[in-house]
Structure formats: structure tokens, C-alpha cells
Scaffold this motif. Structure first.
Motif, PDB file in Angstrom:
ATOM      1  N   SER A  16      48.410  46.201  13.529  1.00  0.00           N
ATOM      2  CA  SER A  16      48.418  47.555  14.083  1.00  0.00           C
ATOM      3  C   SER A  16      47.038  48.048  14.492  1.00  0.00           C
ATOM      4  CB  SER A  16      49.024  48.525  13.053  1.00  0.00           C
ATOM      5  OG  SER A  16      48.310  48.446  11.832  1.00  0.00           O
ATOM      6  N   GLY A  17      46.001  47.180  14.315  1.00  0.00           N
ATOM      7  CA  GLY A  17      44.666  47.569  14.739  1.00  0.00           C
ATOM      8  C   GLY A  17      44.098  48.674  13.870  1.00  0.00           C
ATOM      9  N   PRO A  18      43.203  49.462  14.393  1.00  0.00           N
ATOM     10  CA  PRO A  18      42.622  49.374  15.725  1.00  0.00           C
ATOM     11  C   PRO A  18      41.641  48.204  15.849  1.00  0.00           C
ATOM     12  CG  PRO A  18      41.676  51.225  14.533  1.00  0.00           C
ATOM     13  CD  PRO A  18      42.711  50.619  13.649  1.00  0.00           C
ATOM     14  N   VAL A  19      41.718  47.537  17.007  1.00  0.00           N
ATOM     15  CA  VAL A  19      40.844  46.422  17.348  1.00  0.00           C
ATOM     16  C   VAL A  19      40.058  46.834  18.581  1.00  0.00           C
ATOM     17  CG1 VAL A  19      40.733  44.020  18.074  1.00  0.00           C
ATOM     18  CG2 VAL A  19      42.489  44.727  16.453  1.00  0.00           C
ATOM     19  N   HIS A  20      38.743  46.666  18.499  1.00  0.00           N
ATOM     20  CA  HIS A  20      37.880  47.024  19.626  1.00  0.00           C
ATOM     21  C   HIS A  20      37.369  45.750  20.279  1.00  0.00           C
ATOM     22  CE1 HIS A  20      35.431  49.851  21.896  1.00  0.00           C
ATOM     23  NE2 HIS A  20      34.498  48.921  21.867  1.00  0.00           N
ATOM     24  N   LEU A  21      37.428  45.709  21.614  1.00  0.00           N
ATOM     25  CA  LEU A  21      36.893  44.595  22.390  1.00  0.00           C
ATOM     26  C   LEU A  21      35.702  45.121  23.170  1.00  0.00           C
ATOM     27  CD1 LEU A  21      40.234  44.336  22.463  1.00  0.00           C
ATOM     28  CD2 LEU A  21      39.632  42.266  23.664  1.00  0.00           C
ATOM     29  N   ALA A  22      34.610  44.371  23.182  1.00  0.00           N
ATOM     30  CA  ALA A  22      33.408  44.803  23.900  1.00  0.00           C
ATOM     31  C   ALA A  22      32.809  43.631  24.652  1.00  0.00           C
ATOM     32  CB  ALA A  22      32.389  45.382  22.934  1.00  0.00           C
ATOM     33  N   GLY A  23      32.172  43.948  25.768  1.00  0.00           N
ATOM     34  CA  GLY A  23      31.525  42.922  26.571  1.00  0.00           C
ATOM     35  C   GLY A  23      30.880  43.527  27.795  1.00  0.00           C
ATOM     36  N   TRP A  24      30.795  42.717  28.843  1.00  0.00           N
ATOM     37  CA  TRP A  24      30.128  43.117  30.075  1.00  0.00           C
ATOM     38  C   TRP A  24      31.002  42.833  31.283  1.00  0.00           C
ATOM     39  CZ3 TRP A  24      25.773  45.764  29.571  1.00  0.00           C
ATOM     40  CH2 TRP A  24      25.073  45.640  28.376  1.00  0.00           C
ATOM     41  N   HIS A  25      31.044  43.799  32.201  1.00  0.00           N
ATOM     42  CA  HIS A  25      31.673  43.598  33.505  1.00  0.00           C
ATOM     43  C   HIS A  25      30.534  43.238  34.450  1.00  0.00           C
ATOM     44  CE1 HIS A  25      33.686  45.623  37.238  1.00  0.00           C
ATOM     45  NE2 HIS A  25      33.628  44.306  37.351  1.00  0.00           N
ATOM     46  N   GLN A  26      30.496  41.987  34.867  1.00  0.00           N
ATOM     47  CA  GLN A  26      29.424  41.505  35.733  1.00  0.00           C
ATOM     48  C   GLN A  26      29.876  41.578  37.182  1.00  0.00           C
ATOM     49  OE1 GLN A  26      28.835  37.623  34.040  1.00  0.00           O
ATOM     50  NE2 GLN A  26      27.613  38.427  32.356  1.00  0.00           N
ATOM     51  N   ILE A  27      29.018  42.161  38.022  1.00  0.00           N
ATOM     52  CA  ILE A  27      29.334  42.378  39.434  1.00  0.00           C
ATOM     53  C   ILE A  27      28.255  41.698  40.269  1.00  0.00           C
ATOM     54  CG2 ILE A  27      29.789  44.108  41.213  1.00  0.00           C
ATOM     55  CD1 ILE A  27      30.122  46.114  38.783  1.00  0.00           C
ATOM     56  N   VAL A  28      28.680  40.791  41.159  1.00  0.00           N
ATOM     57  CA  VAL A  28      27.744  40.056  41.998  1.00  0.00           C
ATOM     58  C   VAL A  28      28.291  40.020  43.416  1.00  0.00           C
ATOM     59  CG1 VAL A  28      26.616  37.814  42.334  1.00  0.00           C
ATOM     60  CG2 VAL A  28      27.117  38.587  40.036  1.00  0.00           C
ATOM     61  N   HIS A  29      27.404  40.161  44.429  1.00  0.00           N
ATOM     62  CA  HIS A  29      27.849  40.000  45.820  1.00  0.00           C
ATOM     63  C   HIS A  29      28.403  38.591  45.984  1.00  0.00           C
ATOM     64  CE1 HIS A  29      26.635  43.617  47.913  1.00  0.00           C
ATOM     65  NE2 HIS A  29      25.504  43.623  47.221  1.00  0.00           N
ATOM     66  N   ARG A  30      29.463  38.441  46.732  1.00  0.00           N
ATOM     67  CA  ARG A  30      30.068  37.111  46.923  1.00  0.00           C
ATOM     68  C   ARG A  30      29.058  36.134  47.525  1.00  0.00           C
ATOM     69  NH1 ARG A  30      35.373  37.532  45.610  1.00  0.00           N
ATOM     70  NH2 ARG A  30      36.383  39.508  46.047  1.00  0.00           N
ATOM     71  N   GLU A  31      28.248  36.591  48.478  1.00  0.00           N
ATOM     72  CA  GLU A  31      27.243  35.713  49.082  1.00  0.00           C
ATOM     73  C   GLU A  31      26.229  35.290  48.036  1.00  0.00           C
ATOM     74  OE1 GLU A  31      27.330  39.138  50.601  1.00  0.00           O
ATOM     75  OE2 GLU A  31      29.169  38.407  51.515  1.00  0.00           O
ATOM     76  N   ASP A  32      25.831  36.236  47.156  1.00  0.00           N
ATOM     77  CA  ASP A  32      24.872  35.935  46.099  1.00  0.00           C
ATOM     78  C   ASP A  32      25.448  34.936  45.118  1.00  0.00           C
ATOM     79  OD1 ASP A  32      23.186  37.721  47.294  1.00  0.00           O
ATOM     80  OD2 ASP A  32      23.487  39.324  45.826  1.00  0.00           O
ATOM     81  N   ALA A  33      26.747  35.023  44.838  1.00  0.00           N
ATOM     82  CA  ALA A  33      27.387  34.116  43.888  1.00  0.00           C
ATOM     83  C   ALA A  33      27.304  32.687  44.407  1.00  0.00           C
ATOM     84  CB  ALA A  33      28.832  34.516  43.643  1.00  0.00           C
ATOM     85  N   SER A  34      27.578  32.473  45.697  1.00  0.00           N
ATOM     86  CA  SER A  34      27.506  31.125  46.240  1.00  0.00           C
ATOM     87  C   SER A  34      26.050  30.672  46.326  1.00  0.00           C
ATOM     88  CB  SER A  34      28.177  31.052  47.606  1.00  0.00           C
ATOM     89  OG  SER A  34      27.521  31.899  48.522  1.00  0.00           O
TER      90      SER A  34
END
Length: 151
Positions: free
Chosen positions: A100-118
Motif C-alpha cells: 500500500s506504499g507510499p513509495v516514492h520514485l525519484a530520478g532525472w528527466h533528460q532532454i536532448v536535441h535529437r541532432e545532439d543525441a546522434s
């Protein structure tokens, strides 16, 4: 969430008896590559001493829904699990499959330009090549010359 540019944004959500699932989604039409990197899953204040199983629900290569358990937490023996930036491609759903929790999840949302990713992928390859070339360019180690002492 409307990204204003490349970077990382802190991510967090909480799963409870009343909110058993959370779906992380992004606008797939933008020019960004999105990655969710999970750092930690932990029980929070008010958790009971019971098994709390957290699953990641996604789709396989045949577009079938699959659920994979990523954490089994219990207050008395393992209240926290480090996931070392476990990377997931959105959309992804987190579900409290047991407990029944409570369970907390934490992390990072990483955002990169598609051109930069390649570019980064190619850049990684070129760094490896540069390291190999650098090793080839090193001059061989020569033994020291012997000098005679004048007497």
C-alpha cells in the motif's frame, strides 16, 4: 511538460494505495530525445512493514504490454533501493503491484536535441578512435644511454 531546451529536470512521483500507478509521458512531436533515468525507489513516511512491489509497465518490440518488477521494498529490511540512473524511454508507467506504499520514485528527466543525441553517439566513437590513435602516436620508450664517467 513543455521543455524549454536541452538539459535535465528532476523527476519524482509517489505510488500509494489510492494512486497505484503513474504514467510518465512526453510530447513525441517535439525535436527532443527524452530519457527518464531512475535513481532511487524508497518507502516514505507512513509505510507499513509489508512487501511493496513496484513494476515498470512498457511495451515490447511487438507492442504488447509487459510489466517488469524493479523493486520489492519492505520497511524492516529494505526500505530503499538505488537504481543507479536506470534509463527508460517514455512513455512508461510505474505501478504498485503489491503493498500500500507510499513509495516514492525519484530520478532525472533528460532532454536532448535529437541532432545532439546522434552527434553525441558519433562523438563517443571518435573519442575512442582518438584514444586508439593517441596510443599509436606515442614514441617508444628508449633505454637510457650509458655514460662513462671520466676519471
Amino acid at each position: 511538460m513543455e521543455p524549454h531546451g536541452p538539459g535535465s529536470v528532476l523527476f519524482g512521483c509517489e505510488l500509494t494505495a489510492s494512486t497505484k500507478s503513474y504514467t510518465f509521458q512526453v510530447d513525441e512531436q517535439d525535436d527532443f530525445e527524452h530519457v527518464l533515468a531512475l535513481s532511487v525507489v524508497c518507502l516514505t513516511d507512513g509505510a507499513k512493514d509489508e512487501c511493496n512491489v513496484v513494476e515498470v509497465v512498457g511495451r515490447n518490440h511487438e507492442n504488447q504490454e509487459i510489466a517488469v518488477p524493479v523493486a520489492n521494498l519492505k520497511l524492516s529490511c529494505q526500505p530503499l533501493l538505488s537504481l543507479d540512473n536506470f534509463k527508460l524511454q517514455p512513455p512508461v508507467t510505474f505501478r504498485l503491484a503489491a503493498g500500500s506504499g507510499p513509495v516514492h520514485l525519484a530520478g532525472w528527466h533528460q532532454i536532448v536535441h535529437r541532432e545532439d543525441a546522434s552527434f553525441e553517439e558519433n562523438d563517443d566513437l571518435s573519442e575512442e578512435e582518438e584514444e586508439e590513435e593517441g596510443e599509436e602516436e606515442l614514441a617508444p620508450i628508449m633505454p637510457a644511454k650509458k655514460y662513462r664517467r671520466k676519471q
